[in-house]
Scaffold this motif. Sequence first.
Motif, PDB file in Angstrom:
ATOM      1  N   THR A   1      -3.062   2.482  -4.290  1.00  0.00           N
ATOM      2  CA  THR A   1      -1.441   2.146  -4.334  1.00  0.00           C
ATOM      3  C   THR A   1      -0.825   2.991  -5.117  1.00  0.00           C
ATOM      4  O   THR A   1      -0.977   3.175  -6.321  1.00  0.00           O
TER       5      THR A   1
ATOM      6  N   ARG B   1       3.972   3.492  -5.836  1.00  0.00           N
ATOM      7  CA  ARG B   1       5.338   3.247  -5.562  1.00  0.00           C
ATOM      8  C   ARG B   1       5.943   4.540  -4.748  1.00  0.00           C
ATOM      9  O   ARG B   1       6.452   4.241  -3.745  1.00  0.00           O
ATOM     10  N   ARG B   2       5.563   5.611  -5.166  1.00  0.00           N
ATOM     11  CA  ARG B   2       6.134   6.534  -4.472  1.00  0.00           C
ATOM     12  C   ARG B   2       4.953   7.682  -4.125  1.00  0.00           C
ATOM     13  O   ARG B   2       3.854   7.727  -4.909  1.00  0.00           O
TER      14      ARG B   2
ATOM     15  N   GLY C   1       4.539   2.810  -1.589  1.00  0.00           N
ATOM     16  CA  GLY C   1       5.652   1.818  -1.536  1.00  0.00           C
ATOM     17  C   GLY C   1       5.247   0.378  -1.940  1.00  0.00           C
ATOM     18  O   GLY C   1       5.722  -0.617  -1.877  1.00  0.00           O
TER      19      GLY C   1
ATOM     20  N   ASP D   1       5.089  -2.177  -5.164  1.00  0.00           N
ATOM     21  CA  ASP D   1       5.627  -2.284  -6.482  1.00  0.00           C
ATOM     22  C   ASP D   1       5.079  -3.749  -6.810  1.00  0.00           C
ATOM     23  O   ASP D   1       5.386  -4.713  -6.160  1.00  0.00           O
TER      24      ASP D   1
ATOM     25  N   ASP E   1       7.403  -6.903  -6.716  1.00  0.00           N
ATOM     26  CA  ASP E   1       8.092  -7.275  -5.449  1.00  0.00           C
ATOM     27  C   ASP E   1       6.993  -7.693  -4.770  1.00  0.00           C
ATOM     28  O   ASP E   1       6.160  -7.263  -3.949  1.00  0.00           O
TER      29      ASP E   1
END
Length: 227
Positions: free
Chosen positions: A31, A33-34, A53, A55, A58
């Motif tokens: 994984t 985030r960007r 995507g 995070d 989140d």
Amino acid sequence: MRRVLIVGASRGLGLGLAAQFLSRGWDVTATVRRPSPALDELAVGHSLRIEIGVDIDDDSAVADLRARLAEAPDFDIVFVVAGVATQAGTPAALLPRDVVGSVFQTNAVSPIRFAEAFHRRVAPGGLIVLMTSKLGSVSLNRGGGWSSYRASKAALNTLARSFAGQHKGADWGVILMHPGWVRTDLGGRRATLDVETSARGMVNVLERQLGQRGCAYLDYAGETVPW
């Protein structure tokens, strides 16, 4: 084929771990985030699934990831690498409260929330691994530097032991992993280890730990770190 989920793999140790697992024939889900060009390059010719995507701070992003992976086989290892060292050189008492709170959320609370969200996706005999640091050892803290970072990792260690105790009947184990002092953006150029050496050591340790239960605090060479 053994399977690993690496949370936070765009660069540094997360990227190095992805490369090590792939080199040993593991199926890797990573994984970020960007988008990460380095991870995209690593995926060529390998069994690497990239989830963008994500995070860990989140909850909705973590829930979305769990939904996207619902049909995938369970993981032998879930490794939460993501963490921060925001203004680590400033004593915690002098930092803005929101900065200290953010460090604790990312380094201590969010990894445990992720583990809670994904523990049912760990295969029997598997491991939930949380990237910590020797700096989180209370008994080894003599210099007192990096106080907010130290405290956040000590909190992670305590929360991880609580998490393992709350799931003491589970057929998987929990590993708190100290990677050594590594030349990354966090560790700096003076660090004693390169990413490849640390990542190779960590994967060696984790492959030996598969099937273990309870909670252990280990370094990249397999040595127990004092609490």
